[in-house]
Scaffold this motif. Structure first.
Motif, PDB file in Angstrom:
ATOM      1  N   ILE A   1      38.406  32.483  43.960  1.00  0.00           N
ATOM      2  CA  ILE A   1      38.231  32.334  42.515  1.00  0.00           C
ATOM      3  C   ILE A   1      39.571  32.065  41.830  1.00  0.00           C
ATOM      4  N   ARG A   2      40.618  32.750  42.242  1.00  0.00           N
ATOM      5  CA  ARG A   2      41.941  32.491  41.654  1.00  0.00           C
ATOM      6  C   ARG A   2      42.398  31.069  41.949  1.00  0.00           C
ATOM      7  N   GLU A   3      42.143  30.599  43.167  1.00  0.00           N
ATOM      8  CA  GLU A   3      42.557  29.252  43.532  1.00  0.00           C
ATOM      9  C   GLU A   3      41.828  28.198  42.712  1.00  0.00           C
ATOM     10  N   ILE A   4      40.539  28.392  42.493  1.00  0.00           N
ATOM     11  CA  ILE A   4      39.765  27.448  41.673  1.00  0.00           C
ATOM     12  C   ILE A   4      40.288  27.440  40.243  1.00  0.00           C
ATOM     13  N   ASN A   5      40.595  28.620  39.725  1.00  0.00           N
ATOM     14  CA  ASN A   5      41.051  28.730  38.340  1.00  0.00           C
ATOM     15  C   ASN A   5      42.431  28.137  38.122  1.00  0.00           C
ATOM     16  N   THR A   6      43.272  28.159  39.128  1.00  0.00           N
ATOM     17  CA  THR A   6      44.666  27.722  38.963  1.00  0.00           C
ATOM     18  C   THR A   6      44.949  26.374  39.615  1.00  0.00           C
ATOM     19  N   ALA A   7      43.914  25.644  40.002  1.00  0.00           N
ATOM     20  CA  ALA A   7      44.096  24.353  40.662  1.00  0.00           C
ATOM     21  C   ALA A   7      44.903  23.405  39.771  1.00  0.00           C
ATOM     22  N   LYS A   8      45.848  22.691  40.370  1.00  0.00           N
ATOM     23  CA  LYS A   8      46.658  21.740  39.608  1.00  0.00           C
ATOM     24  C   LYS A   8      45.795  20.630  39.043  1.00  0.00           C
ATOM     25  N   ASP A   9      44.830  20.169  39.849  1.00  0.00           N
ATOM     26  CA  ASP A   9      43.856  19.193  39.366  1.00  0.00           C
ATOM     27  C   ASP A   9      42.717  20.003  38.750  1.00  0.00           C
ATOM     28  N   LYS A  10      42.701  20.130  37.464  1.00  0.00           N
ATOM     29  CA  LYS A  10      41.903  21.098  36.729  1.00  0.00           C
ATOM     30  C   LYS A  10      40.398  20.995  37.020  1.00  0.00           C
ATOM     31  N   VAL A  11      39.803  22.131  37.280  1.00  0.00           N
ATOM     32  CA  VAL A  11      38.356  22.240  37.440  1.00  0.00           C
ATOM     33  C   VAL A  11      37.745  22.538  36.079  1.00  0.00           C
ATOM     34  N   ASP A  12      36.663  21.842  35.745  1.00  0.00           N
ATOM     35  CA  ASP A  12      36.029  22.033  34.437  1.00  0.00           C
ATOM     36  C   ASP A  12      35.102  23.238  34.402  1.00  0.00           C
ATOM     37  N   PHE A  13      34.332  23.450  35.456  1.00  0.00           N
ATOM     38  CA  PHE A  13      33.459  24.617  35.518  1.00  0.00           C
ATOM     39  C   PHE A  13      32.987  24.818  36.953  1.00  0.00           C
ATOM     40  N   ILE A  14      32.327  25.949  37.179  1.00  0.00           N
ATOM     41  CA  ILE A  14      31.835  26.330  38.503  1.00  0.00           C
ATOM     42  C   ILE A  14      30.315  26.303  38.526  1.00  0.00           C
ATOM     43  N   ILE A  15      29.756  25.756  39.595  1.00  0.00           N
ATOM     44  CA  ILE A  15      28.317  25.864  39.850  1.00  0.00           C
ATOM     45  C   ILE A  15      28.125  26.795  41.043  1.00  0.00           C
ATOM     46  N   ASN A  16      27.254  27.773  40.876  1.00  0.00           N
ATOM     47  CA  ASN A  16      26.954  28.763  41.909  1.00  0.00           C
ATOM     48  C   ASN A  16      25.478  28.641  42.276  1.00  0.00           C
ATOM     49  N   THR A  17      25.183  28.290  43.528  1.00  0.00           N
ATOM     50  CA  THR A  17      23.789  28.060  43.897  1.00  0.00           C
ATOM     51  C   THR A  17      23.168  29.224  44.677  1.00  0.00           C
ATOM     52  N   GLY A  18      23.540  30.437  44.316  1.00  0.00           N
ATOM     53  CA  GLY A  18      22.735  31.582  44.710  1.00  0.00           C
ATOM     54  C   GLY A  18      23.098  32.292  45.989  1.00  0.00           C
ATOM     55  N   ASP A  19      22.294  33.341  46.286  1.00  0.00           N
ATOM     56  CA  ASP A  19      22.637  34.373  47.270  1.00  0.00           C
ATOM     57  C   ASP A  19      24.013  34.914  46.906  1.00  0.00           C
TER      58      ASP A  19
ATOM     59  N   GLY B   1      38.412  38.117  36.494  1.00  0.00           N
ATOM     60  CA  GLY B   1      39.594  37.266  36.509  1.00  0.00           C
ATOM     61  C   GLY B   1      39.280  35.791  36.388  1.00  0.00           C
ATOM     62  N   ASN B   2      38.010  35.437  36.267  1.00  0.00           N
ATOM     63  CA  ASN B   2      37.604  34.040  36.171  1.00  0.00           C
ATOM     64  C   ASN B   2      37.616  33.591  34.717  1.00  0.00           C
ATOM     65  N   ARG B   3      38.171  32.443  34.456  1.00  0.00           N
ATOM     66  CA  ARG B   3      38.243  31.914  33.092  1.00  0.00           C
ATOM     67  C   ARG B   3      37.415  30.641  32.914  1.00  0.00           C
ATOM     68  N   LEU B   4      36.662  30.282  33.909  1.00  0.00           N
ATOM     69  CA  LEU B   4      35.849  29.068  33.841  1.00  0.00           C
ATOM     70  C   LEU B   4      34.382  29.423  33.619  1.00  0.00           C
ATOM     71  N   ALA B   5      33.656  28.539  32.961  1.00  0.00           N
ATOM     72  CA  ALA B   5      32.213  28.722  32.818  1.00  0.00           C
ATOM     73  C   ALA B   5      31.563  28.660  34.198  1.00  0.00           C
ATOM     74  N   VAL B   6      30.565  29.498  34.408  1.00  0.00           N
ATOM     75  CA  VAL B   6      29.825  29.520  35.670  1.00  0.00           C
ATOM     76  C   VAL B   6      28.350  29.305  35.368  1.00  0.00           C
TER      77      VAL B   6
END
Length: 314
Positions: A61-79, A105-110
């Motif tokens: 989660i920290r890596e996704i949030n701090t990626a240099k190539d910015k991630v706009d949001f997270i999709i979580n497909t369950g379990d 610690g997540n700052r992105l929409a999920v």
């Protein structure tokens, strides 16, 4: 998939998360238009209230949030949690506590979809009878924790429409219920020209991985259809997609395998599992280590994806 729980083991002490590799899917065409969105797809987190599972997922989660190539949001497909099936209220609460602690610690929409292990019921008849009085019984607990507006819903970002589906219906496999399939058709038919659609749900609609997982564990002579690992109603859903002509991408998990199927203009990505072998030791399930996926969506409806794999080491 309860018939696969024999693979679950406790996380080995002293395991460390290190980047193994990133790889793009083969034969992805070079987009001819500009990228409008970058999303991170996580699936089958199966979080446990155990230090190593929490640490490994927290680092992702920290890596996704701090990626240099910015991630706009997270999709979580369950379990999302290890299991809510046949579990006490206390066990389920501990697992959701772990999820909340990490996601603080997540700052992105999920945006999430329901998995089969996200449905809560008790370990025996007596407790289940009592739990049915709880308003969180069944799918509701996971929907509240994941802040889902409904078990299936839609939202739009840029010129992409996203549709979350609920795979967890049916007594003998996974499928959409009748009203949901009808709703899906209306959502697609009402989508304006020039708006592309990404569908996400837990159980693959079409997947080669589902077949290979199934035939690895059952004699070929016994194999008819992997109904525990793929949608039973894949033909009906395919027909709805084909009629609309605007679905470009479908995201799923469930089998903990990675595959990509291009069929009638739709790319179906079954994107493995963050938990790999259910956080067991080793973390690799068959040939597939833990993974999440970065996906680029382009203005013209084209897509590119990159798998991010991890390994454990002492």
């Amino acid at each position: 998939m309860t018939n696969r729980r024999r693979f679950i083991q406790q996380v080995g002490a002293g395991a460390a998360l290190t980047l193994l590799s990133t790889s793009a899917a083969d034969a992805q065409p070079k987009p001819s238009s500009k990228r409008v969105l970058r999303i991170a797809h996580i699936t089958d987190v199966h979080i446990l209230d155990q230090p190593e599972a929490e640490r490994l997922f927290g680092q992702i989660i920290r890596e996704i949030n701090t990626a240099k190539d910015k991630v706009d949001f997270i999709i979580n497909t369950g379990d999302t949690v290890m299991d809510e099936n046949k579990q006490t209220k206390e066990t389920v609460e501990k697992r959701w506590n772990s999820w909340r602690k990490i996601m603080d610690g997540n700052r992105l929409a999920v945006y999430s979809a329901l998995g089969n292990h996200d449905v809560w019921y008790g370990p025996d008849e007596a407790s289940d009878t009592e739990y049915k009085k709880d308003p969180r019984y069944g799918k509701q607990w996971a929907m509240e924790e994941l802040k889902m507006p409904a078990r299936h819903y839609t939202f739009q970002q840029k010129n992409w429409k996203f549709i979350a589906l609920d795979s967890i219906n049916g007594e003998s496999g996974y499928q959409l219920d009748g009203p949901q399939l009808e709703w899906l058709g209306k959502e697609l038919s009402s989508t304006p020209t020039g708006v592309h659609v990404c569908v996400f749900n837990h159980v693959p609609i079409l997947s080669m991985g589902a077949l290979l997982y199934y035939t690895k564990r059952k004699p070929i002579a016994d194999v008819k259809f992997p109904s525990g690992d793929m949608h039973n109603d894949h033909q009906a859903i395919k027909d709805v997609f084909h009629k609309s002509g605007n679905v470009r991408l479908c995201l799923s998990g469930h089998v903990h395998y990675v595959d990509a199927v291009d069929y009638l203009g739709v790319r179906y990505l079954c994107n493995g599992a963050v938990s790999g072998n259910w956080w067991g030791k080793p973390l690799t399930l068959d040939e597939f280590p833990p993974v999440y996926t970065l996906i680029d969506l382009f203005e013209d409806g084209s897509t590119q994806h990159q798998y991010v794999y991890y390994k454990t080491e002492a």
